[in-house]
Design a protein around this motif. Structure first.
Motif, mmCIF file in Angstrom:
data_model
loop_
_atom_site.group_PDB
_atom_site.id
_atom_site.type_symbol
_atom_site.label_atom_id
_atom_site.label_comp_id
_atom_site.label_asym_id
_atom_site.label_seq_id
_atom_site.Cartn_x
_atom_site.Cartn_y
_atom_site.Cartn_z
ATOM 1 N N GLY A 46 -43.643 -79.491 32.643
ATOM 2 C CA GLY A 46 -42.449 -78.709 32.355
ATOM 3 C C GLY A 46 -41.454 -79.411 31.456
ATOM 4 O O GLY A 46 -40.304 -78.975 31.347
ATOM 5 N N ARG A 47 -41.880 -80.481 30.780
ATOM 6 C CA ARG A 47 -40.992 -81.198 29.874
ATOM 7 C C ARG A 47 -41.304 -80.812 28.427
ATOM 8 O O ARG A 47 -42.469 -80.662 28.051
ATOM 9 N N ARG A 69 -36.785 -83.376 27.943
ATOM 10 C CA ARG A 69 -36.017 -82.734 29.005
ATOM 11 C C ARG A 69 -36.784 -81.532 29.544
ATOM 12 O O ARG A 69 -37.717 -81.029 28.912
ATOM 13 N N ARG A 70 -36.374 -81.087 30.711
ATOM 14 C CA ARG A 70 -37.061 -79.986 31.350
ATOM 15 C C ARG A 70 -36.791 -78.679 30.589
ATOM 16 O O ARG A 70 -35.706 -78.456 30.051
#
Length: 381
Positions: A46-47, A69-70
């Motif tokens: 999920g990054r 970042r996510r």
């Protein structure tokens, strides 16, 4: 948004992987920054591993701040009802048979609308999600198109209402009170009905032309065209309608190259440009026809095209309006017209492979110049 249970890499690892993947794409001749739409790719954890230039422009988030970042932090999307989109769709923890999300309007922080679609990449049909590929598109282009369509509908409705009301009124009156009118009165009303019917016919023809131009289906049926004679016919028609003959100055520079074009469509171009000069301009209307260099790239012949310049001595077109002259609904004055004529003229000229420009005439009025290549059919070359 839930993700797999394996150890998630750190931001530094994600950035390194993103740089390596970007390099692989570049080696294939694919640079995400060259794409017109925003592209965001998240890995199996999920990054974000890819955030192209268009995505940075649309979201106002620098790519360096997004990588690592996510996904739900970089793109905190909400639907039009204020619900968080990633919680609703849950790409990593949702149904294993789901392959993505269709395009829909979503909101970025601040209420800005974007068009978003997503694709879930799996190595096996029902296996875990390895990549989430998100496409972002700005809605401004779509809104401009929708506004243009709305304006077109409003213009057509307005232009149709007046002649149809007249036609309906006169025909109803004649049918109800035929015996009460003299022959001269009947003739006047029927002439008005005929003129209004012609106006409706012209508007429908304009709409069909616009449809063909917008869809790239405007057909050009090339035949030999004597452009000088065509201009002469239009001038004679104006003189027969009451315009003074000395208002027109036609100058033809011989010899002209043999021009193959669609005679009906060239007549349409000439009719529109001359009507604009007569109706909106003042003084002498000058028409120059002369040989010219081809407007097509790669053709360097000095006399492989014909140019026609129509100028007047009126107030001209304001400098700030020059770049809008060939757009839909532009009107140089409030003296009638749909504002579609010059848009159609440009489409016709370009369908012939030509160009058209607007500027200021030596006498201070408007000056339109269009150039048509010889356009000889291939079977005659």
């Amino acid at each position: 948004m839930s993700v797999g249970t394996s150890r998630a890499p750190g931001a530094r690892d994600v950035r390194a992987n993103a740089a390596a993947r970007h390099g692989e794409l570049a080696e294939l001749g694919i640079d995400p920054d060259d794409l017109p739409d925003g592209l965001v790719v998240a890995d199996e954890h999920g990054r974000v591993v890819c955030f192209n230039a268009a995505a940075a422009r649309i979201t106002a988030v620098p790519a360096d701040d997004a990588i690592g970042r996510r996904l739900e932090v970089v793109l905190p999307l909400e639907d039009l009802e204020g619900r968080r989109w990633w919680q609703l769709t849950d790409p990593y923890g949702g149904l294993a048979i789901r392959v993505g999300q269709p395009e829909r309007n979503l909101l970025l922080p601040g209420g800005r609308e974007v068009l978003v679609s997503a694709r879930y990449v799996r190595t096996e049909p029902t296996g875990p999600v390895r990549r989430v590929v998100v496409s972002l598109r700005d809605t401004e282009a779509r809104r401009r198109t929708e506004r243009s369509h709305a304006e077109l509908i409003a213009t057509v409705a307005h232009e149709l209402r007046s002649p149809l009301t007249s036609v309906k009124g006169f025909t109803a009156t004649l049918l109800a009170k035929w015996e009460r009118f003299t022959d001269d009165q009947k003739k006047l009303m029927l002439e008005t009905v005929d003129a209004d019917a012609n106006r409706v016919t012209r508007l429908i023809a304009e709409l069909l032309d616009i449809s063909r131009i917008d869809s790239g289906r405007l057909e050009v049926r090339r035949q030999p065209v004597d452009i000088g004679a065509a201009v002469g016919r239009h001038i004679q028609a104006y003189v027969a309608a009451g315009q003074p003959a000395d208002r027109f100055l036609l100058r033809i520079q011989q010899p002209l190259p043999a021009l193959w074009a669609d005679p009906d469509k060239i007549d349409q171009v000439l009719s529109n440009l001359l009507e604009n000069a007569v109706r909106h301009g003042e003084g002498t209307v000058t028409i120059d026809v002369q040989p010219s260099a081809s407007p097509r790239e790669g053709e360097d012949g000095e006399n492989t095209a014909t140019s026609v310049t129509v100028s007047d001595e009126g107030p001209g077109i304001p400098e700030e309006s020059m770049n809008r002259v060939f757009t839909r609904f532009w009107r140089g004055s409030k003296r009638g017209g749909t504002g579609l004529g010059l848009y159609i003229v440009k489409g016709i000229v370009e369908a012939h492979g030509g160009t058209i420009t607007v500027g200021r005439a030596p006498g201070g009025g408007a000056e339109f110049r269009f150039t048509l290549p010889v356009g000889t059919p291939a079977y005659l070359q």
